[in-house]
Write a protein that holds these residues in place. Sequence first.
Motif, PDB file in Angstrom:
ATOM      1  N   GLU A   8       1.275  -1.440   0.236  1.00  0.00           N
ATOM      2  CA  GLU A   8       0.200   0.057   0.030  1.00  0.00           C
ATOM      3  C   GLU A   8       0.894   1.337   0.363  1.00  0.00           C
ATOM      4  OE1 GLU A   8      -1.494   1.722   3.613  1.00  0.00           O
ATOM      5  OE2 GLU A   8      -3.563   1.450   2.207  1.00  0.00           O
ATOM      6  N   GLU A   9       2.078   0.867   0.601  1.00  0.00           N
ATOM      7  CA  GLU A   9       2.311   2.162   1.131  1.00  0.00           C
ATOM      8  C   GLU A   9       3.693   2.972  -0.343  1.00  0.00           C
ATOM      9  OE1 GLU A   9       5.933   4.088   4.553  1.00  0.00           O
ATOM     10  OE2 GLU A   9       5.748   2.370   4.379  1.00  0.00           O
ATOM     11  N   LEU A  10       3.622   2.021  -0.750  1.00  0.00           N
ATOM     12  CA  LEU A  10       4.991   1.511  -2.084  1.00  0.00           C
ATOM     13  C   LEU A  10       3.948   2.057  -3.297  1.00  0.00           C
ATOM     14  CD1 LEU A  10       7.090   0.630  -3.435  1.00  0.00           C
ATOM     15  CD2 LEU A  10       6.284  -1.398  -4.193  1.00  0.00           C
ATOM     16  N   LEU A  11       2.471   1.588  -3.586  1.00  0.00           N
ATOM     17  CA  LEU A  11       1.980   2.475  -4.421  1.00  0.00           C
ATOM     18  C   LEU A  11       1.184   3.333  -3.884  1.00  0.00           C
ATOM     19  CD1 LEU A  11      -0.862  -0.892  -4.887  1.00  0.00           C
ATOM     20  CD2 LEU A  11       0.474  -0.262  -6.603  1.00  0.00           C
ATOM     21  N   SER A  12       1.282   3.766  -2.646  1.00  0.00           N
ATOM     22  CA  SER A  12       0.982   5.386  -2.699  1.00  0.00           C
ATOM     23  C   SER A  12       2.316   6.401  -2.996  1.00  0.00           C
ATOM     24  CB  SER A  12       1.353   5.513  -1.264  1.00  0.00           C
ATOM     25  OG  SER A  12       1.397   6.681  -0.927  1.00  0.00           O
ATOM     26  N   TRP A  13       3.546   5.942  -2.842  1.00  0.00           N
ATOM     27  CA  TRP A  13       4.923   6.776  -3.167  1.00  0.00           C
ATOM     28  C   TRP A  13       5.142   6.460  -5.058  1.00  0.00           C
ATOM     29  CZ3 TRP A  13       9.220   3.840  -0.414  1.00  0.00           C
ATOM     30  CH2 TRP A  13       9.377   4.043   0.815  1.00  0.00           C
ATOM     31  N   LYS A  14       4.013   5.193  -6.158  1.00  0.00           N
ATOM     32  CA  LYS A  14       4.207   5.183  -6.618  1.00  0.00           C
ATOM     33  C   LYS A  14       3.202   6.319  -7.988  1.00  0.00           C
ATOM     34  CE  LYS A  14       4.314   1.811 -10.373  1.00  0.00           C
ATOM     35  NZ  LYS A  14       4.575   0.537 -10.722  1.00  0.00           N
ATOM     36  N   GLY A  15       2.454   6.856  -7.155  1.00  0.00           N
ATOM     37  CA  GLY A  15       0.817   7.523  -7.824  1.00  0.00           C
ATOM     38  C   GLY A  15       1.665   8.472  -7.200  1.00  0.00           C
ATOM     39  N   ARG A  16       2.375   8.822  -6.355  1.00  0.00           N
ATOM     40  CA  ARG A  16       3.181  11.189  -6.058  1.00  0.00           C
ATOM     41  C   ARG A  16       3.521  11.400  -7.236  1.00  0.00           C
ATOM     42  NH1 ARG A  16       2.803   9.791   0.587  1.00  0.00           N
ATOM     43  NH2 ARG A  16       4.759  10.316  -0.125  1.00  0.00           N
ATOM     44  N   MET A  17       3.819   9.843  -7.145  1.00  0.00           N
ATOM     45  CA  MET A  17       5.465   9.987  -8.420  1.00  0.00           C
ATOM     46  C   MET A  17       4.843  10.512  -9.182  1.00  0.00           C
ATOM     47  SD  MET A  17       9.075  10.536  -8.715  1.00  0.00           S
ATOM     48  CE  MET A  17      10.317   9.953  -9.251  1.00  0.00           C
ATOM     49  N   ALA A  18       4.258   9.414 -10.077  1.00  0.00           N
ATOM     50  CA  ALA A  18       3.273   9.763 -11.203  1.00  0.00           C
ATOM     51  C   ALA A  18       2.965  11.123 -11.005  1.00  0.00           C
ATOM     52  CB  ALA A  18       2.190   8.341 -11.420  1.00  0.00           C
ATOM     53  N   MET A  19       2.733  11.759  -9.930  1.00  0.00           N
ATOM     54  CA  MET A  19       1.145  13.194 -10.312  1.00  0.00           C
ATOM     55  C   MET A  19       2.527  14.153  -9.586  1.00  0.00           C
ATOM     56  SD  MET A  19      -1.908  12.457 -10.365  1.00  0.00           S
ATOM     57  CE  MET A  19      -2.664  13.705 -10.035  1.00  0.00           C
ATOM     58  N   GLY A  20       2.723  14.140  -9.397  1.00  0.00           N
ATOM     59  CA  GLY A  20       4.128  15.313  -9.158  1.00  0.00           C
ATOM     60  C   GLY A  20       5.338  15.270  -8.581  1.00  0.00           C
ATOM     61  N   GLY A  21       6.217  13.860  -9.140  1.00  0.00           N
ATOM     62  CA  GLY A  21       7.674  13.859  -9.591  1.00  0.00           C
ATOM     63  C   GLY A  21       8.195  14.084  -7.487  1.00  0.00           C
ATOM     64  N   LEU A  22       9.133  14.483  -7.995  1.00  0.00           N
ATOM     65  CA  LEU A  22      10.051  13.945  -6.571  1.00  0.00           C
ATOM     66  C   LEU A  22       9.744  14.700  -5.472  1.00  0.00           C
ATOM     67  CD1 LEU A  22      13.605  14.026  -7.610  1.00  0.00           C
ATOM     68  CD2 LEU A  22      12.571  12.637  -6.373  1.00  0.00           C
ATOM     69  N   GLU A  23       9.082  16.246  -5.915  1.00  0.00           N
ATOM     70  CA  GLU A  23       8.639  17.228  -4.543  1.00  0.00           C
ATOM     71  C   GLU A  23       6.959  17.127  -4.252  1.00  0.00           C
ATOM     72  OE1 GLU A  23      10.035  19.795  -3.798  1.00  0.00           O
ATOM     73  OE2 GLU A  23      11.415  19.272  -4.873  1.00  0.00           O
ATOM     74  N   ALA A  24       6.722  15.650  -5.306  1.00  0.00           N
ATOM     75  CA  ALA A  24       5.254  14.870  -4.337  1.00  0.00           C
ATOM     76  C   ALA A  24       5.778  14.072  -3.357  1.00  0.00           C
ATOM     77  CB  ALA A  24       3.865  14.571  -5.361  1.00  0.00           C
ATOM     78  N   LEU A  25       6.883  12.990  -3.365  1.00  0.00           N
ATOM     79  CA  LEU A  25       7.396  12.344  -3.328  1.00  0.00           C
ATOM     80  C   LEU A  25       7.802  12.959  -1.735  1.00  0.00           C
ATOM     81  CD1 LEU A  25       8.871   9.119  -5.030  1.00  0.00           C
ATOM     82  CD2 LEU A  25       7.312   9.603  -3.497  1.00  0.00           C
ATOM     83  N   LYS A  26       8.167  14.200  -1.309  1.00  0.00           N
ATOM     84  CA  LYS A  26       8.403  15.235  -0.236  1.00  0.00           C
ATOM     85  C   LYS A  26       7.323  15.181   0.591  1.00  0.00           C
ATOM     86  CE  LYS A  26      12.763  17.429  -2.740  1.00  0.00           C
ATOM     87  NZ  LYS A  26      12.711  19.019  -2.075  1.00  0.00           N
ATOM     88  N   LEU A  27       6.201  15.050   0.419  1.00  0.00           N
ATOM     89  CA  LEU A  27       5.366  15.178   1.269  1.00  0.00           C
ATOM     90  C   LEU A  27       4.807  14.878   1.722  1.00  0.00           C
ATOM     91  CD1 LEU A  27       2.801  17.315  -1.068  1.00  0.00           C
ATOM     92  CD2 LEU A  27       4.173  17.999   0.277  1.00  0.00           C
ATOM     93  N   LYS A  28       4.327  14.607   3.221  1.00  0.00           N
ATOM     94  CA  LYS A  28       4.290  13.538   4.157  1.00  0.00           C
ATOM     95  C   LYS A  28       3.021  12.993   3.853  1.00  0.00           C
ATOM     96  CE  LYS A  28       7.856  14.898   7.744  1.00  0.00           C
ATOM     97  NZ  LYS A  28       7.641  14.700   9.050  1.00  0.00           N
ATOM     98  N   ARG A  29       2.321  12.122   3.546  1.00  0.00           N
ATOM     99  CA  ARG A  29       0.875  10.990   3.949  1.00  0.00           C
ATOM    100  C   ARG A  29       0.007  11.887   4.781  1.00  0.00           C
ATOM    101  NH1 ARG A  29      -0.074   5.069   3.903  1.00  0.00           N
ATOM    102  NH2 ARG A  29      -0.320   4.825   1.585  1.00  0.00           N
ATOM    103  N   GLY A  30      -0.724  12.602   3.986  1.00  0.00           N
ATOM    104  CA  GLY A  30      -2.079  13.215   4.524  1.00  0.00           C
ATOM    105  C   GLY A  30      -2.132  14.334   4.667  1.00  0.00           C
ATOM    106  N   SER A  31      -0.451  15.143   4.591  1.00  0.00           N
ATOM    107  CA  SER A  31      -0.346  16.364   4.167  1.00  0.00           C
ATOM    108  C   SER A  31      -0.244  17.048   3.315  1.00  0.00           C
ATOM    109  CB  SER A  31       0.674  16.583   5.567  1.00  0.00           C
ATOM    110  OG  SER A  31       2.524  16.706   4.584  1.00  0.00           O
ATOM    111  N   GLY A  32      -0.366  18.437   3.551  1.00  0.00           N
ATOM    112  CA  GLY A  32      -0.444  19.418   1.976  1.00  0.00           C
ATOM    113  C   GLY A  32       0.652  20.143   1.788  1.00  0.00           C
ATOM    114  N   SER A  33       2.003  19.977   3.146  1.00  0.00           N
ATOM    115  CA  SER A  33       3.078  20.826   3.379  1.00  0.00           C
ATOM    116  C   SER A  33       4.221  20.112   3.560  1.00  0.00           C
ATOM    117  CB  SER A  33       3.308  21.704   3.976  1.00  0.00           C
ATOM    118  OG  SER A  33       3.137  21.623   5.301  1.00  0.00           O
ATOM    119  N   LYS A  34       6.028  20.053   2.968  1.00  0.00           N
ATOM    120  CA  LYS A  34       6.473  19.081   3.315  1.00  0.00           C
ATOM    121  C   LYS A  34       6.771  18.883   4.950  1.00  0.00           C
ATOM    122  CE  LYS A  34       9.741  21.241   0.294  1.00  0.00           C
ATOM    123  NZ  LYS A  34      10.797  22.009   0.058  1.00  0.00           N
TER     124      LYS A  34
END
Length: 88
Positions: free
Chosen positions: A62-88
């Motif tokens: 589940e966590e891996l798929l979450s990372w994959k989805g965030r990477m697809a949507m926003g690249g490395l910047e999206a992976l910097k975001l903590k789960r469930g937050s809108g900021s770093k």
Amino acid sequence: MSRDLVIAPPVPPCGGSTTDPEQRLGPQFRWTARRKALLLAAVDEGLLTKAFLEAIYGISEEELLSWKGRMAMGGLEALKLKRGSGSK
């Protein structure tokens, strides 16, 4: 991706438990955006399996798929975001 790249130590430092990812990786270990991206690339290239990531690093599918989805949507910047937050 380099085949000799080490993402995190697969064995416990200082004799820690091999069954506890927290002890194996150390209390200060963080999954940075770069490390997450490297793991995703390794899985995509067939160098690592999801089962290996769960067994060795404690990363659920589940966590891996979450990372994959965030990477697809926003690249490395999206992976910097903590789960469930809108900021770093």
